[in-house]
Scaffold this motif. Structure first.
Motif, PDB file in Angstrom:
ATOM      1  N   SER A 207      21.776 -24.585 -36.376  1.00 46.54           N
ATOM      2  CA  SER A 207      22.809 -25.266 -37.163  1.00 46.54           C
ATOM      3  C   SER A 207      23.144 -26.624 -36.549  1.00 46.54           C
ATOM      4  O   SER A 207      23.494 -26.693 -35.366  1.00 46.54           O
ATOM      5  N   PRO A 208      23.089 -27.699 -37.332  1.00 51.18           N
ATOM      6  CA  PRO A 208      23.396 -29.029 -36.789  1.00 51.18           C
ATOM      7  C   PRO A 208      24.899 -29.197 -36.591  1.00 51.18           C
ATOM      8  O   PRO A 208      25.708 -28.482 -37.195  1.00 51.18           O
ATOM      9  N   PRO A 209      25.304 -30.156 -35.767  1.00 50.15           N
ATOM     10  CA  PRO A 209      26.730 -30.371 -35.505  1.00 50.15           C
ATOM     11  C   PRO A 209      27.554 -30.619 -36.760  1.00 50.15           C
ATOM     12  O   PRO A 209      28.700 -30.169 -36.853  1.00 50.15           O
ATOM     13  N   THR A 210      27.000 -31.327 -37.751  1.00 48.54           N
ATOM     14  CA  THR A 210      27.774 -31.601 -38.962  1.00 48.54           C
ATOM     15  C   THR A 210      28.167 -30.317 -39.677  1.00 48.54           C
ATOM     16  O   THR A 210      29.283 -30.203 -40.194  1.00 48.54           O
ATOM     17  N   ASP A 211      27.264 -29.339 -39.730  1.00 49.26           N
ATOM     18  CA  ASP A 211      27.579 -28.062 -40.371  1.00 49.26           C
ATOM     19  C   ASP A 211      28.661 -27.316 -39.608  1.00 49.26           C
ATOM     20  O   ASP A 211      29.545 -26.684 -40.191  1.00 49.26           O
ATOM     21  N   VAL A 212      28.597 -27.379 -38.280  1.00 45.98           N
ATOM     22  CA  VAL A 212      29.578 -26.667 -37.459  1.00 45.98           C
ATOM     23  C   VAL A 212      30.951 -27.316 -37.587  1.00 45.98           C
ATOM     24  O   VAL A 212      31.974 -26.629 -37.696  1.00 45.98           O
ATOM     25  N   VAL A 213      30.996 -28.638 -37.589  1.00 45.26           N
ATOM     26  CA  VAL A 213      32.264 -29.342 -37.801  1.00 45.26           C
ATOM     27  C   VAL A 213      32.883 -28.917 -39.128  1.00 45.26           C
ATOM     28  O   VAL A 213      34.086 -28.661 -39.220  1.00 45.26           O
ATOM     29  N   ASP A 214      32.063 -28.809 -40.162  1.00 45.85           N
ATOM     30  CA  ASP A 214      32.560 -28.393 -41.471  1.00 45.85           C
ATOM     31  C   ASP A 214      33.125 -26.970 -41.414  1.00 45.85           C
ATOM     32  O   ASP A 214      34.173 -26.679 -41.993  1.00 45.85           O
ATOM     33  N   ARG A 215      32.448 -26.068 -40.701  1.00 46.97           N
ATOM     34  CA  ARG A 215      32.951 -24.697 -40.574  1.00 46.97           C
ATOM     35  C   ARG A 215      34.279 -24.665 -39.827  1.00 46.97           C
ATOM     36  O   ARG A 215      35.183 -23.895 -40.173  1.00 46.97           O
ATOM     37  N   VAL A 216      34.394 -25.494 -38.806  1.00 47.10           N
ATOM     38  CA  VAL A 216      35.649 -25.551 -38.055  1.00 47.10           C
ATOM     39  C   VAL A 216      36.779 -26.035 -38.954  1.00 47.10           C
ATOM     40  O   VAL A 216      37.891 -25.490 -38.937  1.00 47.10           O
ATOM     41  N   LEU A 217      36.514 -27.047 -39.773  1.00 43.78           N
ATOM     42  CA  LEU A 217      37.549 -27.596 -40.643  1.00 43.78           C
ATOM     43  C   LEU A 217      37.974 -26.621 -41.735  1.00 43.78           C
ATOM     44  O   LEU A 217      39.024 -26.810 -42.360  1.00 43.78           O
ATOM     45  N   ARG A 218      37.195 -25.587 -41.975  1.00 45.99           N
ATOM     46  CA  ARG A 218      37.560 -24.559 -42.956  1.00 45.99           C
ATOM     47  C   ARG A 218      38.433 -23.454 -42.364  1.00 45.99           C
ATOM     48  O   ARG A 218      38.892 -22.566 -43.088  1.00 45.99           O
ATOM     49  N   LEU A 219      38.634 -23.474 -41.039  1.00 45.52           N
ATOM     50  CA  LEU A 219      39.421 -22.421 -40.405  1.00 45.52           C
ATOM     51  C   LEU A 219      40.863 -22.451 -40.880  1.00 45.52           C
ATOM     52  O   LEU A 219      41.437 -23.518 -41.109  1.00 45.52           O
ATOM     53  N   ARG A 220      41.457 -21.269 -41.017  1.00 48.03           N
ATOM     54  CA  ARG A 220      42.868 -21.144 -41.325  1.00 48.03           C
ATOM     55  C   ARG A 220      43.466 -20.123 -40.377  1.00 48.03           C
ATOM     56  O   ARG A 220      42.858 -19.080 -40.115  1.00 48.03           O
ATOM     57  N   GLY A 221      44.635 -20.412 -39.847  1.00 46.88           N
ATOM     58  CA  GLY A 221      45.239 -19.545 -38.841  1.00 46.88           C
ATOM     59  C   GLY A 221      45.609 -18.181 -39.400  1.00 46.88           C
ATOM     60  O   GLY A 221      46.075 -18.069 -40.531  1.00 46.88           O
ATOM     61  N   ASP A 222      45.414 -17.166 -38.571  1.00 51.97           N
ATOM     62  CA  ASP A 222      45.714 -15.814 -39.028  1.00 51.97           C
ATOM     63  C   ASP A 222      45.622 -14.840 -37.866  1.00 51.97           C
ATOM     64  O   ASP A 222      44.728 -14.943 -37.033  1.00 51.97           O
ATOM     65  N   GLY A 223      46.553 -13.917 -37.781  1.00 51.91           N
ATOM     66  CA  GLY A 223      46.395 -12.754 -36.921  1.00 51.91           C
ATOM     67  C   GLY A 223      46.842 -12.891 -35.485  1.00 51.91           C
ATOM     68  O   GLY A 223      47.397 -13.894 -35.054  1.00 51.91           O
ATOM     69  N   VAL A 224      46.560 -11.837 -34.751  1.00 51.07           N
ATOM     70  CA  VAL A 224      46.904 -11.686 -33.345  1.00 51.07           C
ATOM     71  C   VAL A 224      45.961 -12.536 -32.486  1.00 51.07           C
ATOM     72  O   VAL A 224      44.843 -12.842 -32.893  1.00 51.07           O
ATOM     73  N   THR A 225      46.413 -12.901 -31.281  1.00 57.07           N
ATOM     74  CA  THR A 225      45.573 -13.671 -30.363  1.00 57.07           C
ATOM     75  C   THR A 225      44.844 -12.735 -29.413  1.00 57.07           C
ATOM     76  O   THR A 225      45.383 -12.322 -28.385  1.00 57.07           O
ATOM     77  N   ALA A 226      43.599 -12.398 -29.737  1.00 58.74           N
ATOM     78  CA  ALA A 226      42.798 -11.496 -28.910  1.00 58.74           C
ATOM     79  C   ALA A 226      42.009 -12.321 -27.897  1.00 58.74           C
ATOM     80  O   ALA A 226      40.788 -12.486 -28.008  1.00 58.74           O
ATOM     81  N   LEU A 227      42.710 -12.825 -26.893  1.00 54.19           N
ATOM     82  CA  LEU A 227      42.099 -13.753 -25.946  1.00 54.19           C
ATOM     83  C   LEU A 227      41.040 -13.082 -25.082  1.00 54.19           C
ATOM     84  O   LEU A 227      39.967 -13.649 -24.834  1.00 54.19           O
ATOM     85  N   SER A 228      41.305 -11.878 -24.618  1.00 55.46           N
ATOM     86  CA  SER A 228      40.346 -11.181 -23.768  1.00 55.46           C
ATOM     87  C   SER A 228      39.028 -10.941 -24.501  1.00 55.46           C
ATOM     88  O   SER A 228      37.946 -11.147 -23.944  1.00 55.46           O
ATOM     89  N   ALA A 229      39.120 -10.498 -25.756  1.00 56.61           N
ATOM     90  CA  ALA A 229      37.908 -10.252 -26.547  1.00 56.61           C
ATOM     91  C   ALA A 229      37.113 -11.544 -26.734  1.00 56.61           C
ATOM     92  O   ALA A 229      35.875 -11.540 -26.697  1.00 56.61           O
ATOM     93  N   ALA A 230      37.813 -12.653 -26.934  1.00 56.20           N
ATOM     94  CA  ALA A 230      37.131 -13.927 -27.117  1.00 56.20           C
ATOM     95  C   ALA A 230      36.402 -14.352 -25.844  1.00 56.20           C
ATOM     96  O   ALA A 230      35.253 -14.808 -25.894  1.00 56.20           O
TER      97      ALA A 230
END
Length: 314
Positions: A207-230
């Motif tokens: 996946s090129p950087p432009t596609d990844v940037v687009d996916r990031v810009l589609r993110l919407r906040g939601d849910g618990v912060t599972a930091l350890s799992a990440a």
């Protein structure tokens, strides 16, 4: 007389409307218009004036980048598409902080043949001729081989999407993702996390950087912060890399809310650096101190590439 059978409840013969998903939420024009520069950048529905955006970017980079991220999620489809095209150019240009690393998953280099690799006959011919003239066989360390060098750096970016993903947070995430692609173009991954972990780009992906940037810009906040799992997921991604240096980049305030201590998972990583919002960085500083990580505060999204470059070169 028996009463007539009850008819269907009003609306019961119509299929239920599907519930909207977090990623389906869009930003109406009335909300975008709250930003002072929006009227000049988008003077009418469906229009994005790139020159006006460049002026706004020069005047206030943080505000302009946040607005661009919000327009990338606009309800106005034409404006949304134009913003995403512009974001691909702007984000990648601004992310280029620090020297780029080797391209690809590795590169061929010349090494003495006793270190392995495939014999390079052309490069080895002078040594072969000299040895023949002396009536002996050439030694391996006199011959030249071509071997794959390990890539220098692999990076896995973790984007905290557990809270409200407003324009500034989205812009910072997109810029950091693009900066990771610039710094480790052969081996980079991007994961978002909230209640669970989502792969936006994996190690080894094309996946090129432009596609990844687009996916990031589609993110919407939601849910618990599972930091350890990440953090554990980042370790798994980087475990697939052959790079000499493997770095997890955490973009978060580091406030875990799933009652799982993130320290054990963080301590298992080869190297951890943290980028945190300057106005909410106490937990990030504490986590970094507990696991020996490096961290930096960001005043705004425009700070992200330079902050990452500094952390990676300390």
């Amino acid at each position: 007389m028996s009463p007539p059978p009850a008819g269907p409840a009003p609306g019961a013969d119509r299929p239920a409307r599907p519930r909207s998903r977090p990623g389906d939420r869009t930003t109406p024009r009335s909300e975008l218009a709250r930003r002072s520069s929006f009227a000049e950048i988008s003077p009418e529905v469906g229009v994005l004036d790139a020159d006006a955006f460049d002026d706004a970017l020069a005047a206030d980079p943080d505000d302009a980048l946040a607005l661009l991220a919000e327009m990338a999620g606009a309800t106005d489809e034409s404006l949304r598409a134009a913003a995403r095209r512009l974001a691909g150019r702007i984000v990648l240009d601004r992310a280029r902080q620090g020297p780029p690393r080797d391209r690809g998953i590795g590169r061929l280099r010349a090494v003495p043949a006793d270190r392995g690799g495939d014999l390079d006959l052309d490069a080895s011919m002078p040594a072969i001729a000299d040895a023949r003239a002396l009536g002996r066989a050439p030694a391996l360390d006199e011959l030249t081989a071509r071997a794959w060098a390990r890539p220098e750096l692999a990076v896995c970016l973790l984007v905290d999407a557990s809270g409200s993903m407003g324009g500034a947070r989205l812009a910072a995430a997109a810029l950091t993702a693009a900066a990771c692609a610039w710094r480790a173009p052969g081996d980079w991954a991007v994961l978002s996390f909230a209640r669970g972990v989502t792969e936006l780009r994996t190690i080894g992906s094309a996946s090129p950087p432009t596609d990844v940037v687009d996916r990031v810009l589609r993110l919407r906040g939601d849910g618990v912060t599972a930091l350890s799992a990440a953090l554990s997921a980042a370790g798994e991604q980087l475990g697939r890399s052959r790079a000499a240096r493997r770095v997890t980049v955490l973009l978060s305030d580091c406030r875990a809310s799933d009652d799982v201590d993130p320290v054990p998972a963080a301590a298992r990583l080869d190297e951890l650096v943290v980028l945190a919002p300057a106005d909410d960085c106490d937990q990030a500083a504490e986590l970094a101190a507990r696991v020996g990580a490096r961290w930096a505060p960001m005043q705004g999204p425009a700070d992200a590439p330079a902050a990452l470059s500094e952390l990676l070169t300390r």
